[in-house]
Design a protein around this motif. Sequence first.
Motif, short mmCIF file in Angstrom:
data_model
loop_
_atom_site.label_atom_id
_atom_site.label_comp_id
_atom_site.label_asym_id
_atom_site.label_seq_id
_atom_site.Cartn_x
_atom_site.Cartn_y
_atom_site.Cartn_z
N TYR A 208 -6.47 0.82 41.89
CA TYR A 208 -5.71 0.48 40.29
C TYR A 208 -5.33 -1.00 40.52
O TYR A 208 -3.95 -1.12 40.37
N MET B 276 -5.01 -3.03 38.19
CA MET B 276 -4.50 -3.54 36.93
C MET B 276 -2.91 -3.26 37.03
O MET B 276 -2.02 -3.90 36.30
N TYR B 277 -2.21 -2.58 37.87
CA TYR B 277 -0.83 -2.13 37.77
C TYR B 277 -0.31 -3.16 38.89
O TYR B 277 1.11 -3.25 38.88
N ALA C 169 0.72 -2.91 31.89
CA ALA C 169 -0.55 -2.48 32.32
C ALA C 169 -0.26 -0.80 31.86
O ALA C 169 -1.46 -0.31 31.52
N LYS D 238 -1.22 -0.64 28.37
CA LYS D 238 -2.69 -0.98 27.81
C LYS D 238 -3.55 -0.05 28.46
O LYS D 238 -4.54 0.39 28.02
N TYR D 239 -3.35 0.28 29.73
CA TYR D 239 -4.57 1.16 30.39
C TYR D 239 -3.98 2.81 30.34
O TYR D 239 -4.86 3.41 30.96
N CYS E 221 -1.92 6.39 35.68
CA CYS E 221 -2.84 7.24 36.82
C CYS E 221 -2.08 8.44 37.47
O CYS E 221 -0.94 8.52 37.13
N LYS F 59 -1.65 9.30 27.89
CA LYS F 59 -2.84 8.31 27.95
C LYS F 59 -2.96 7.95 29.40
O LYS F 59 -2.53 7.48 30.24
N ASN G 150 -5.36 6.60 32.59
CA ASN G 150 -6.14 5.49 33.00
C ASN G 150 -7.68 6.29 33.04
O ASN G 150 -7.93 7.11 33.90
N GLU G 151 -8.55 5.24 32.67
CA GLU G 151 -10.09 5.60 32.56
C GLU G 151 -10.64 5.99 34.01
O GLU G 151 -11.53 6.56 34.33
#
Length: 226
Positions: free
Chosen positions: A175, A177-178, A194, A197-198, A201, A217, A219-220
């Motif tokens: 990950y 992005m974090y 992050a 936005k994402y 996790c 929400k 994380n993808e």
Amino acid sequence: MNYLEIEIILGEKMEDLYCYERELIQEGKKVIAGVDEVGRGPLVGNVVAACVILPLNYQLEGLTDSKKLSSKKRDKFYDILMKDALAIGIGEVSPKIIDEVNIYQATKLAMKEAIEKANEKIKLEHILIDAMPLELEIPTTSIIKGDSKSLSIAAASVIAKVTRDRELCELDKIYPMYDFANNKGYGTKKHLEAISKYGICKYHRLSYAPVLKYKDKINEIDQVHI
């Protein structure tokens, strides 16, 4: 130059990091453990505790509370301690358990696991613990700011800190992005942005307010594995 003369030159009292251990040795104790934890404040990852037993009258110049050391020095001391220690136990409690029992209780669980693992390797006679009171069959002493007052606890703080930091660096690869490699899971501006936005996790702690608001929400990266 003696110890007192050095103190006078420095203009402050030097901390004796072996005073607690020395007193126990004088009482006849030979197997003394130091215990500390890391990771109570971060928004992500395990809380990690270490239990370290050093040889009697052990010295390691410069060793102190891991928070006062640079990353480079912590890594250096980690390697030395892993080689020199009589025994080391590491305990970890996951975000899931942290959310279930709260971080205070989770920290106790991590410490007890670390102690049990060390005690399996060598029979402990006394345990010095950084602040946290624990109910154990083995005699203990809880010391406020113990990681800067006891060499054994300082050693445990380094082992726990380096262990957890390396785990966060591995999570950073999954990950990026974090920015886990740099913030170690703490709620920095970049980390919080992050999350916004994402999403979060699967290693984030849902019982922590900055994370809870994004509980729906995901994380993808984690959605791919659902």
